[in-house]
Design an enzyme around this catalytic site. Sequence first.
Site, PDB file in Angstrom:
ATOM      1  N   CYS A 113       0.844  -1.197   0.000  1.00 13.50           N
ATOM      2  CA  CYS A 113       0.000   0.000   0.000  1.00 13.50           C
ATOM      3  C   CYS A 113       0.880   1.248   0.000  1.00 13.50           C
ATOM      4  O   CYS A 113       1.896   1.294   0.690  1.00 13.50           O
ATOM      5  CB  CYS A 113      -0.908   0.007   1.231  1.00 13.50           C
ATOM      6  SG  CYS A 113      -1.998   1.441   1.328  1.00 13.50           S
ATOM      7  N   HIS A 156      -9.399  -2.897  -2.784  1.00 11.31           N
ATOM      8  CA  HIS A 156      -8.334  -2.312  -1.950  1.00 11.31           C
ATOM      9  C   HIS A 156      -8.622  -0.822  -1.715  1.00 11.31           C
ATOM     10  O   HIS A 156      -8.505  -0.318  -0.593  1.00 11.31           O
ATOM     11  CB  HIS A 156      -6.970  -2.492  -2.640  1.00 11.31           C
ATOM     12  CG  HIS A 156      -5.814  -1.862  -1.909  1.00 11.31           C
ATOM     13  ND1 HIS A 156      -4.849  -2.593  -1.266  1.00 11.31           N
ATOM     14  CD2 HIS A 156      -5.476  -0.562  -1.733  1.00 11.31           C
ATOM     15  CE1 HIS A 156      -3.968  -1.762  -0.710  1.00 11.31           C
ATOM     16  NE2 HIS A 156      -4.329  -0.520  -0.987  1.00 11.31           N
ATOM     17  N   GLU A 157      -9.033  -0.121  -2.800  1.00 12.82           N
ATOM     18  CA  GLU A 157      -9.296   1.325  -2.667  1.00 12.82           C
ATOM     19  C   GLU A 157     -10.563   1.595  -1.857  1.00 12.82           C
ATOM     20  O   GLU A 157     -10.587   2.510  -1.019  1.00 12.82           O
ATOM     21  CB  GLU A 157      -9.407   1.976  -4.044  1.00 12.82           C
ATOM     22  CG  GLU A 157      -8.163   1.838  -4.919  1.00 12.82           C
ATOM     23  CD  GLU A 157      -6.871   2.136  -4.188  1.00 12.82           C
ATOM     24  OE1 GLU A 157      -5.852   1.471  -4.478  1.00 12.82           O
ATOM     25  OE2 GLU A 157      -6.849   3.012  -3.290  1.00 12.82           O
ATOM     26  N   HIS A 160     -10.057   1.506   1.770  1.00 13.28           N
ATOM     27  CA  HIS A 160      -9.492   2.748   2.332  1.00 13.28           C
ATOM     28  C   HIS A 160     -10.600   3.720   2.739  1.00 13.28           C
ATOM     29  O   HIS A 160     -10.454   4.470   3.706  1.00 13.28           O
ATOM     30  CB  HIS A 160      -8.583   3.461   1.310  1.00 13.28           C
ATOM     31  CG  HIS A 160      -7.169   2.973   1.288  1.00 13.28           C
ATOM     32  ND1 HIS A 160      -6.342   3.009   2.389  1.00 13.28           N
ATOM     33  CD2 HIS A 160      -6.431   2.446   0.284  1.00 13.28           C
ATOM     34  CE1 HIS A 160      -5.158   2.510   2.052  1.00 13.28           C
ATOM     35  NE2 HIS A 160      -5.183   2.170   0.774  1.00 13.28           N
TER      36      HIS A 160
HETATM   37  C1  LIG Z   1       1.596  -0.294  -3.092  1.00  9.11           C
HETATM   38  C2  LIG Z   1       2.106  -0.340  -4.516  1.00  9.11           C
HETATM   39  C3  LIG Z   1       3.170  -1.406  -4.646  1.00  9.11           C
HETATM   40  C4  LIG Z   1       2.688   1.010  -4.859  1.00  9.11           C
HETATM   41  C5  LIG Z   1       0.962  -0.695  -5.480  1.00  9.11           C
HETATM   42  N1  LIG Z   1       1.526  -0.551  -6.777  1.00  9.11           N
HETATM   43  C6  LIG Z   1       1.317  -1.398  -7.747  1.00  9.11           C
HETATM   44  O1  LIG Z   1       0.612  -2.352  -7.667  1.00  9.11           O
HETATM   45  N2  LIG Z   1       2.017  -1.021  -8.888  1.00  9.11           N
HETATM   46  C7  LIG Z   1       1.672  -1.202 -10.159  1.00  9.11           C
HETATM   47  C8  LIG Z   1       0.946  -2.309 -10.572  1.00  9.11           C
HETATM   48  C9  LIG Z   1       0.615  -2.371 -11.902  1.00  9.11           C
HETATM   49  F1  LIG Z   1      -0.094  -3.400 -12.366  1.00  9.11           F
HETATM   50  C10 LIG Z   1       0.996  -1.390 -12.784  1.00  9.11           C
HETATM   51  C11 LIG Z   1       1.706  -0.314 -12.319  1.00  9.11           C
HETATM   52  F2  LIG Z   1       2.058   0.636 -13.149  1.00  9.11           F
HETATM   53  C12 LIG Z   1       2.048  -0.205 -11.010  1.00  9.11           C
HETATM   54  C13 LIG Z   1      -0.235   0.246  -5.403  1.00  9.11           C
HETATM   55  O2  LIG Z   1      -0.210   1.260  -6.087  1.00  9.11           O
HETATM   56  N3  LIG Z   1      -1.299  -0.057  -4.623  1.00  9.11           N
HETATM   57  C14 LIG Z   1      -2.363   0.938  -4.558  1.00  9.11           C
HETATM   58  C15 LIG Z   1      -2.567   1.486  -3.165  1.00  9.11           C
HETATM   59  O3  LIG Z   1      -1.765   1.371  -2.270  1.00  9.11           O
HETATM   60  N4  LIG Z   1      -3.725   2.089  -3.049  1.00  9.11           N
HETATM   61  O4  LIG Z   1      -4.125   2.573  -1.867  1.00  9.11           O
HETATM   62  C16 LIG Z   1      -1.475  -1.296  -3.884  1.00  9.11           C
HETATM   63  C17 LIG Z   1      -2.086  -2.392  -4.773  1.00  9.11           C
HETATM   64  C18 LIG Z   1      -2.228  -3.686  -3.936  1.00  9.11           C
HETATM   65  C19 LIG Z   1      -3.406  -4.398  -4.490  1.00  9.11           C
HETATM   66  C20 LIG Z   1      -4.228  -3.406  -5.223  1.00  9.11           C
HETATM   67  C21 LIG Z   1      -3.507  -2.100  -5.251  1.00  9.11           C
HETATM   68 ZN   LIG Z   2      -3.553   1.307  -0.338  1.00  9.33          ZN
END
Ligand SMILES: CC(C)(C)[C@H](NC(=O)Nc1cc(F)cc(F)c1)C(=O)N(CC(=O)NO)CC1CCCC1
Ligand SMILES: [Zn+2]
Length: 186
Positions: A113, A156-157, A160
């Site tokens: 996250c 996930h969002e 939050h």
């Molecule tokens: C926590 C982090 C590792 C930064 C995660 N990034 C991610 O999944 N990167 C990613 C994936 C792709 F498919 C394409 C791309 F370009 C980048 C993310 O953004 N999140 C979102 C977050 O924290 N929202 O609050 C966590 C993910 C875990 C499962 C769903 C979202």
């Molecule tokens: Zn998150």
Amino acid sequence: MFLMKDIVRDGNKVLRQQAKKVDFPLSNEDKQLAKNLMEYLEVSQDPKLCKKYGLRAGVGLAAPQVGESKMMASVLVPAEDEDENPIFKDVIINPVILSNSVQRCALIEGEGCLSVDKDFEGYIHRSARITLKYQDVNGKEHTIRLKNYPAIVCQHEIDHLHGTLFYDHIDKENPFSKKENDLFVE
Ligand SMILES: CC(C)(C)[C@H](NC(=O)Nc1cc(F)cc(F)c1)C(=O)N(CC(=O)NO)CC1CCCC1
Ligand SMILES: [Zn+2]
């Protein structure tokens, strides 16, 4: 533009609050917030800009993560092939999951996250398929069905917006527990 310094980290109570419903028509402030939440994802998914601004490449960002306790989150799930349209791209406002499959789905590598700097091992089992209702920035209502990775990102969002963080879902007794017909996504 949001930078990592603007992203609230675990321990800040705003991440554990129930966010407030957003009223329509959007105020100018809420329009700007929606724009900035999506802009973070777009910039962070551009390798050059991501590096330039020292961002973590993100697929979703909820308003509470930038200190705004409002029911709004940006989602940008890129296509496998970069010059194709994203699988899902929108700012989901006042989202409600109308129904979800019994079948579960988890990311094989677990979740992280943008607001949680610590690593938490274990599967986050979520619904493999959901019917999601939300309003877009124009107030237009959408009811869509999502499955697998896009469904995981939206769940996930939406978590939050209700003060839930991904690691709340990890089974402490057996973090890598799995059931018969669980799905796992790369
Ligand atoms: C926590 C982090 C590792 C930064 C995660 N990034 C991610 O999944 N990167 C990613 C994936 C792709 F498919 C394409 C791309 F370009 C980048 C993310 O953004 N999140 C979102 C977050 O924290 N929202 O609050 C966590 C993910 C875990 C499962 C769903 C979202
Ligand atoms: Zn998150």
